[in-house]
Design a protein around this motif. Structure first.
Motif, short mmCIF file in Angstrom:
data_model
loop_
_atom_site.label_atom_id
_atom_site.label_comp_id
_atom_site.label_asym_id
_atom_site.label_seq_id
_atom_site.Cartn_x
_atom_site.Cartn_y
_atom_site.Cartn_z
N VAL B 109 0.81 -1.09 -0.08
CA VAL B 109 0.19 0.13 0.08
C VAL B 109 0.84 1.32 -0.06
CG1 VAL B 109 -2.21 -0.94 0.91
CG2 VAL B 109 -0.27 -0.21 2.42
N GLY B 110 2.15 1.25 -0.62
CA GLY B 110 2.85 2.39 -0.96
C GLY B 110 2.09 3.18 -1.76
N THR B 111 2.65 4.34 -2.01
CA THR B 111 2.05 5.67 -2.69
C THR B 111 1.77 5.09 -4.32
OG1 THR B 111 3.27 7.14 -1.37
CG2 THR B 111 1.87 7.98 -3.09
N TYR B 114 -0.82 2.52 -4.17
CA TYR B 114 -2.25 3.36 -3.58
C TYR B 114 -2.95 3.89 -5.00
CZ TYR B 114 -5.28 6.76 -1.74
OH TYR B 114 -6.15 7.61 -1.35
N ARG B 148 4.79 -1.51 2.91
CA ARG B 148 4.89 -0.03 2.31
C ARG B 148 6.24 -0.30 1.33
NH1 ARG B 148 0.64 3.44 4.06
NH2 ARG B 148 0.34 2.90 6.12
#
Lengths: 614, 183
Positions: B109-111, B114, B148
């Motif tokens: 669920v890193g940027t 995401y 992440r």
């Protein structure tokens, strides 16, 4: 050493590794052996080429052929066609999206044209697990030069003159840091390499450690020589198993060559490097927290001063630098401070590595001179926004940074200009957002991260970030009120002023910068309960399409709140004030007349409301 | 690295008396062989409290997780309060006090993931397996975790099952991934 006519470089960075580049390597290797070409063709695994979007990458030297998305099954064709018959395998070549032609030479790829690779100089060209290849590319030359020809003082002066600043985010002048540490007294001093790359979406440090570990080891030794330390520690995330493995190999190879250890180059300078592992805490990127973590404690930051340069690891003077900062050092020593200072802008010298990701065509790792514009990065190197969508913003600096928008596209990028725009360099993550991204949700995403990662030591960060998150959550759920926007602003400013460490002080940045640049989007969420990107699902509305609705009344019968009104054989309308968004009507409708929309026709709503009240 | 030992609840039926170098005797709810393994790990780091995180890494490597009993033993060996060990274990997200599933599923669920829709993929996994993030299915086969950034942003959104990486996962593809491990 034998002379090979041809080299096949297979990317073994984490990105390509994840899409079976290991198997590609093995297939190529086997194929070369089977065809009896082992003396002429060398297949090696290298670090990251940066072009992660189209991985796995295979590059052929000397003709610079750049094969993309290579599957293990393509190995035979590459060997048969390219290596033996000299014909490039067209279908695997990079396809230029503009001209729609296959690019024969990687030098002509838009992705590489604007790049200047200094810190990444060896990534993708050498086998990181073989020290001889690094040495052939001048590894440890700078260390030799420094130890045998220069005094620590001269070396520090050289680094100061180069204008190199910390690449970890804050941009503190590296030479100055070394000078301060060298002047502080202690019976022992330490060099620490900060490889705790916690910023989600940034992977430059890892790529350097995976692709060119010796440049970092060498620079740490140079730093040790300058500040009078004989021990170096690399604090690396446990989540980076490949980087850890390659570092271990590199350290043991350097030790066996006498390039690390006792009496390096016959001098009385000794330097050893050990690894310390992180365990998944973003705050450990902060230097005081990092030092506590290395001491086996909870990674909580402490007040500065005293700075680590005074009292750091085990209470001794410690110089903490980032991986990318270190990777620049050997080149500066060899090519001179003036050369380095000639690149970049007035106050930010040299190059910066960015991890380009998100809604962009060419996801990957890029290194560009400071002062390049965002437009060049996104449209020339990055190949534009994915699926031809409209560019909305770039998030830089991760959870500590902010957004740059269209109006910043032509600003030259350096430490100062990013600060002025309300963002920061950070570690160099660059996430491209398009029209489908809701800026309130993006801010919420980062606050969610901060809430999880805040160490909890100081109240402004522990409580403040939680309150910020809750407020943003309310807004995205359509329960926001006008005063919430004031709350966000005030709370953000208070956190900035009062939080203990860099994490807390910069935590409100994603909120404040999106508030600055996209205030109208916040207002829409609050006042009109509307999310223009459609990302906030609680702000979507069930709407009946007039053209599709046959007026069968099926939906009105299942609606639990009697929100649907209309006569038989006439199109129905949903009263949004009463609708609880259960979705029963959409399931029931046989004509696909009901859909989820970002907005609903508000005038129609009014009249129906009036009718209702009459 | 020695063979992985899985600590099962039955293992805790044993009680071992352990006498520390300071002569204090404590009772630890662990079988002898596991106590010996912990001793061996601590010894390899010279029982240095500064190496606590490395000791815990090694222990988690062997046992898969760090139950309270293991923490007791580590504290005993390094001569530090159990509270300190517990504090460190709970501070760092890498350490876990719950055993992971046979096929640990990690959703990035890193940027980068995401913005390319990792949230919906995560929701789909939660729906399909009926467990929350950080939990393990009752049959012990699957567990869900968020992480992440694995650095494969070109493949976003990314899902890891064990060490295997799945790239460009869509919510529709979730069932298929689970099915691969269900048989």
């Amino acid at each position: 050493m034998s002379h090979y006519k041809m080299h096949l470089l297979v990317c073994a960075g984490t990105g390509c590794h994840s899409s079976e580049s290991d198997l590609v390597y093995e297939m190529l290797h086997d194929e070369v052996e089977r065809k009896g070409l082992s003396n002429d063709v060398q297949v090696i695994r290298t670090g990251c080429f940066g072009f992660c979007e189209k991985g796995p990458i295979v590059k052929v030297l000397p003709d610079n052929t750049f094969y993309t998305e290579v599957k293990p099954g393509d190995a035979q064709e590459i060997i048969d066609e390219h290596v033996i018959k000299g014909r490039k395998v067209e279908r695997l070549l990079y396809l230029d999206p503009e001209t729609n032609e296959h690019v024969l030479d990687s030098k002509h790829m838009g992705f590489y044209k604007k790049q200047l690779r200094v810190a990444l100089r060896n990534c993708g060209t050498i086998d990181p697990e073989n020290i001889d290849e690094s040495i052939a590319r001048d590894a440890y030359m700078a260390l030799g030069k420094v130890i045998t020809e220069m005094t620590p003082r001269e070396t520090i002066e050289l680094i100061k003159r180069s204008g190199l600043r910390g690449r970890g985010g804050a941009g503190f002048p590296t030479g100055l840091k070394w000078e301060i540490t060298s002047k502080n007294h202690g019976d022992r001093k330490y060099v620490v390499c900060n490889a705790d790359e916690g910023d989600p979406g940034a992977f430059m440090d890892r790529s350097i450690l995976e692709g060119d570990p010796h440049s970092v080891l060498e620079a740490m030794a140079i730093c040790g020589y300058c500040i009078g330390a004989s021990e170096g520690l690399i604090y690396i995330r446990a989540e980076y198993p490949l980087a850890i493995r390659r570092l271990r190999i590199a350290i043991s190879q350097a030790q066996s060559y006498g390039l690390l250890g006792e009496n390096i180059f016959g001098s009385d300078f000794s330097f050893n490097i050990k690894l310390r592992y992180g365990a998944g805490a973003f705050v450990c990127g902060e230097e005081t927290a990092l030092i506590h973590s290395m001491e086996g404690l909870r990674g909580e930051p402490t007040n500065k001063p005293p700075f680590p340069a005074e009292r750091g690891y085990l209470g001794k003077p410690t110089c903490v630098n980032n991986v990318e900062t270190f990777a620049n050092i050997p080149v500066i020593v060899l090519k001179g401070a003036e050369w380095f200072a000639s690149i970049g802008t007035e106050k930010s010298k040299g190059t910066k590595v960015f991890a380009l990701a998100g809604k962009i065509n060419n996801v990957g790792l890029i290194e560009v001179p400071m002062g390049i514009t965002l437009r060049e990065i996104i449209y020339e190197i990055g190949g534009g926004v994915k699926e031809g969508k409209k560019f909305k913003a770039v998030q830089t600096g991760g959870p500590s940074g902010g957004c740059l928008t269209e109006k910043h596209l032509d600003t030259p990028i350096d430490y100062e200009s990013l600060m002025a725009a309300g963002s920061m360099m950070g570690s160099g993550g660059m996430i491209v957002l398009d029209e489908d991204d809701c800026m309130v949700s993006v801010a919420k995403f980062y606050l969610d991260f901060i809430v999880e990662e805040s160490c909890g030591k100081c109240a402004p960060c522990r409580i403040g970030s939680k309150r910020l998150y809750e407020t943003l959550d309310r807004i995205t759920l359509g329960k926001g009120e006008q005063e919430d926007i004031e709350i966000l602003k005030n709370l953000g400013m208070v956190m900035k002023d009062t939080a203990l460490c860099g994490l807390g002080q910069t935590a409100p940045n994603p909120v404040l910068s999106t508030l600055d640049n996209f205030k109208e989007e916040y207002l829409e969420h609050v006042n009109e309960k509307k999310c223009r990107s459609g990302q906030c699902r609680d702000l979507l509305y069930y709407v009946i399409l007039e053209e599709e609705c046959t007026g069968c009344m099926a939906c009105t019968r299942v609606c639990p709140t009697h929100a649907i009104i209309g006569e038989r054989r006439n199109p129905h309308v949903i009263n949004q004030e009463v609708c609880i968004k259960c979705g029963a009507c959409m399931e029931k409708c046989q004509f696909d007349a009901i859909s989820l929309q970002k907005d609903y026709p508000r005038e129609v709503q009014l009249t129906t409301n009036n009718e209702l009240t009459v | 690295m020695s063979q992985k030992v899985i600590i099962t609840p039955e293992a805790f039926e044993y009680m071992e008396k352990v006498t520390g170098t300071d002569g204090v005797e404590v009772r630890v709810n662990l079988p002898k062989e596991i106590i010996e393994q912990i001793n061996e790990i601590c010894d390899s780091f010279d029982n240095d409290p500064g190496e606590l995180i490395n000791v815990l890494h090694e222990a988690q490597n062997r046992f898969g997780y760090l139950p309270a009993e293991v923490q007791d033993m580590v504290a005993h060996n390094l001569h530090i309060p159990v509270a300190q060990v517990y504090g460190v274990v709970t501070f760092y997200s890498y350490f876990s006090m719950i055993p992971k599933g046979e096929h640990p599923i990690s959703i990035c669920v890193g940027t980068a993931c995401y913005v390319r829709g990792a949230e919906r993929v995560l929701e789909e996994f939660i729906k399909e397996l009926g467990i929350k993030v950080g939990e393990t299915t009752p049959d012990g086969r699957f567990s869900i975790n968020c992480l992440r950034c694995v650095g494969a942003c070109g493949l976003a959104p990314v899902v890891l099952v064990g060490d295997k990486v799945y790239g460009r996962v869509s919510p529709d593809g979730v069932k298929q991934i689970i099915a691969e491990y269900s048989s």
